[in-house]
Structures are given as C-alpha cells and as structure tokens.
Design an enzyme around this catalytic site. Structure first.
Site, PDB file in Angstrom:
ATOM      1  N   HIS A 161     -10.222   6.917  -6.432  1.00 32.45           N
ATOM      2  CA  HIS A 161     -10.376   5.617  -7.089  1.00 32.45           C
ATOM      3  C   HIS A 161     -10.532   5.735  -8.608  1.00 32.45           C
ATOM      4  CE1 HIS A 161     -11.002   1.420  -7.525  1.00 32.45           C
ATOM      5  NE2 HIS A 161     -11.702   1.193  -6.436  1.00 32.45           N
ATOM      6  N   ASP A 373       7.699  -3.538  -0.334  1.00 37.58           N
ATOM      7  CA  ASP A 373       8.842  -3.491   0.591  1.00 37.58           C
ATOM      8  C   ASP A 373       9.635  -2.210   0.349  1.00 37.58           C
ATOM      9  OD1 ASP A 373      11.137  -3.834   2.072  1.00 37.58           O
ATOM     10  OD2 ASP A 373      11.804  -5.651   1.055  1.00 37.58           O
TER      11      ASP A 373
END
Length: 449
Positions: A161, A373
């Site tokens: 992170h 996508d």
C-alpha cells in the site's frame, strides 16, 4: 429482502500453476535508480499488503484466449511504464527484477451470481509468496490469475500500500487492461514525483489529528467468535437512507456514513468512550497551486477523522453522525495534506490508532475497479478482497460498487463483528431501512432511532 447477506459456499479444486517473475518487456533495460516514497506514502498506517480481486464471466468473443497469458504479457508491457513496481522497498530500488505472477485453475461447483466479500477461498485465489514475509521482504506487487471452468477467470493482486492508493492501483490495472486489449501505451502515463507530498522545511503541522491521538500507533483488539457478512444496498435502500437526513445533508453526505452510528450501537460501546471514524479521502482534486499532475499514482489520501463519545453518537438523530463526517471530510484541503506530511516527518511516520472505538471506512466506488476490462468485459465484482487486515480486522470496512441481479448499481459493504454484535447490527439496518422480510416498508419514522 432488500438486504442481501453473503452466504456463498464454494467447492473448488486448485491446480496450482507455476509462479514466475514478470519483467519489463522491452529489450532496453528500465532505469536502475532509487526512488524515495513520499511522507504520505511511507506512514506506518499504510505499511500493509492490500488485496484486490476481480471476477470476470465467460465471454464467447474471447474463446480460445488464455486470460493468464494475455494478462501476463500485458503486465510485462505495463512495467516498461510503471517500472518502480519491478523493484524493491523501502526506498524503491528500481532493479527491474519483476513482479510475481501466479497461474491457477479452479473448478467451482457453485459460486453465485453476485460474488462479494467475504471470499472463503481467498487464500487460494491470492496465494502467499513462499519464503517471503512482512512488508519488507515481499514483492511490491503480486498478481494471480485463476481460470474458471465456465471460461471466466479471477484476477487478484496484492499491493504494497505504500506504493499506491485505490485510485493509483486502479490506474495501474487500467494500464494493464488497455495493453491487454491492444494499446501500445496507457492512456494515462505514470507520474512518480512523490516529493510533491513530502513535508515542508521546516515542518509546520496546522491541523489537530483525531486519527493520531498522542501520536502513538494502536492495534485493534483481537476478535473471537467473529461473523463476516456483506450487505448489499440497492437503489431503493440508498433512497431510504437519504430520506433519513435533512435536506441540506442529503447531497453532501455519503448515504452510508451513518453506518458508523449503527455499528457503535450494535457493539454496545460504553457511552463515555470516545469513538472515531476515519475516512480516507482522495485529495487529488484539492491541489490547485500547483495541482497534482495527472498520472500521479502514489498515495494522495488523507484520513479525515470525526470524534465524539458513543453516548452522543447514539443518543442524537442520524443527522448528527452524518454531519460530523461531512465536516471532517470538508477539512481535507491541500493545507491539510501538507500538515499531515509535516506531522509524519516530525513524529516518525506514526500509524493511526485503530484501538478502542475506531472505525475505518474507505469509499472505493470512484476508483473504478469494476470497469477494468482486460478484453472479457467489465468485472462482475471488482475491488478490495476483504474488510480489514491483520490489526484492523473488525475495525476496517469499505463501500464498493456491485450490480444486483436486475443490473442495477448497488453498494456492497462488508463487515467483521463479534457474532452477537453482528446480529444486532442486522436488526439496526432493518429498522433503518424500514424493511420487512418480504420487502414491504413499515410506516415507522426513522427519527425515533
């Protein structure tokens, strides 16, 4: 019932594929250099591994295409642009060694129409790295692609992170997806420039910080007999929540800031105890002079914090909690971020205190995980893989986007609570939404809660 609880049971077999390092694709080596993280990046509260998971259905147009091969090749191309991910940490040593990539095959007897946390097989969908442990001795980015028997697949990653926030890693994933669909370069080129969020010289913090009381790190108390559930709120539920708020708050507040209040009631917190909600706020839009450059993929989040006592929170109307959160988020400005960086530099980059009455809620709906996508279409679920990690289990949660069976956009909220508190929370939610088992609305006013 308008509230759906995640009770999916999975039966699976895993044929673990090989693990390998994926290196930048171009013959010309990427730069060997050391890159310093910002003072916002390297705070103790962000020194953990964040799991993200994406579920993709079978797409007949992609018949014959192996998602693992397509994505692995796209990652290699992505690393030409985002080459710091192929390095080491804490200073990022850009060695070009690559990121870890794992392939696996999974057969599901049952998975469900709307996958959402908790995922009981998460340890199989995102495996640990053998002989690596802790934040310092693991890859900055690990990716696993799991093929599904139906022809779909699961894309999962584990992110250090300190490298990126939700918007930043979504940008990286989008770059992989664009290349997988045939692009030669990402539509948004990466920008490092972490010094933009470093402390001033000399540091001069100007904001009181509820998330860092006494500048000491805290840890959540271990939970025994816990319950993991996801709550899905459809458009009608969201409308019902907003109607509990005064007109001047309905457009300014997240509809689910009030879950802080319901959770506090469910936990039966001592009325005299201080309770806090910490809301990570993406501060990119707060910088104007100069603005943060487009393509900045580091951590640009501030932990807006609101505090009160449990008694005040639970005695007052719902609007009291919503207004506390609204005012806390409104404090986040460019100066607020600079003040946070100053505090980090002055006090050893402390972790925020998640002990006692803290509740950490990330709203990741705008990150756009579900829109990534790779060629198979939008994700059936995309976003964080679990609510909380290690020391924040039972303390942290998030709001994500999830379509229901009717194709309507809803919100998924996973929670981890002691089992008895979870049952009380379910009751509180039911009263809030005035919903009976058959979905009919009750006539009782919410103001009496």
């Amino acid at each position: 019932m308008a509230i759906l609880l995640s009770t999916i049971c999975l039966a699976f077999k895993v044929r673990r594929g090989r693990s390998e390092l994926v290196v930048p694709a171009k013959p010309k080596p990427t730069p060997y250099e050391f890159k310093q993280l910002s003072d916002i990046d390297d705070q103790e509260g962000l020194r953990f591994l964040l799991p993200i998971i994406q579920f993709y259905k079978h797409n007949p147009n992609m018949e014959g295409s192996d998602p693992a091969k397509v994505i692995k090749e796209a990652i290699a191309e992505m690393l030409v642009f985002y080459y710091p991910f192929a390095g080491k940490k804490l200073f990022v040593e850009c060695t070009g060694e690559g990121i870890l990539f794992i392939e696996a095959d999974v057969t599901f007897e049952q998975f469900g129409d709307t996958p959402r946390p908790p995922f009981p097989c998460l340890e199989e969908l995102l495996c640990d790295v053998p002989n690596h442990g802790g934040i310092l001795n693991c890859p900055l980015l690990l990716v696993q692609v799991t093929r599904l028997k139906c022809g779909g697949f699961i894309f999962a990653l584990r992110l250090n992170h300190t490298m990126s926030d939700a918007s930043g890693i979504a940008q990286v994933m989008t770059a992989v997806a664009e290349i997988a669909r045939g692009a030669s370069t990402p539509s948004i080129l990466p920008v490092w420039q972490r010094a933009l969020l470093n402390a001033r010289d000399p540091p001069a913090p100007t904001f009181p910080r509820h998330e860092y009381p006494k500048i000491t790190a805290g840890a959540a108390a271990p939970l025994a007999d816990v319950s993991h559930r996801s709550f899905i709120f459809g458009p009608a539920d969201i409308s019902a929540v907003r109607k509990t708020l005064p007109l001047h708050l309905r457009r300014q507040c997240s509809a689910f800031d009030i879950l802080w209040r319901l959770r506090t009631k469910a936990l039966r917190t001592n009325p005299e105890q201080q309770v806090r909600i910490l809301c990570p706020v993406d501060a990119r839009s707060k910088f104007n002079d100069p603005p943060l450059p487009s393509g900045y993929y580091g951590n640009a989040i501030a932990f807006a914090a609101a505090a009160t006592t449990a008694g005040e929170l639970c005695r007052n109307p719902v609007a009291f909690a919503a207004d506390l959160v609204r005012r806390a988020k409104a404090e986040v400005t460019a100066e607020y971020m600079k003040s946070a960086a100053d505090l980090m530099a002055m006090n050893g980059r402390p972790g925020f205190d998640v002990g006692g009455g803290a509740f950490v809620v990330s709203d990741v709906r705008r990150a756009g995980f579900e829109n990534v996508d790779f060629g198979w279409g939008a994700a059936a679920y995309g976003g964080p893989a679990e609510a909380g990690h290690n020391g924040t289990l039972g303390v942290a949660s998030f709001f994500g986007t999830l379509k229901n069976k009717n194709g309507e956009n809803g919100i998924v909220v996973p929670l981890v609570l002691p089992a008895a508190a979870m049952e009380r929370f379910v009751v509180e939610i039911g009263v809030l939404l005035k919903v009976e088992e058959d979905g009919n609305q009750k006539g009782k006013s919410i103001s009496a809660l």
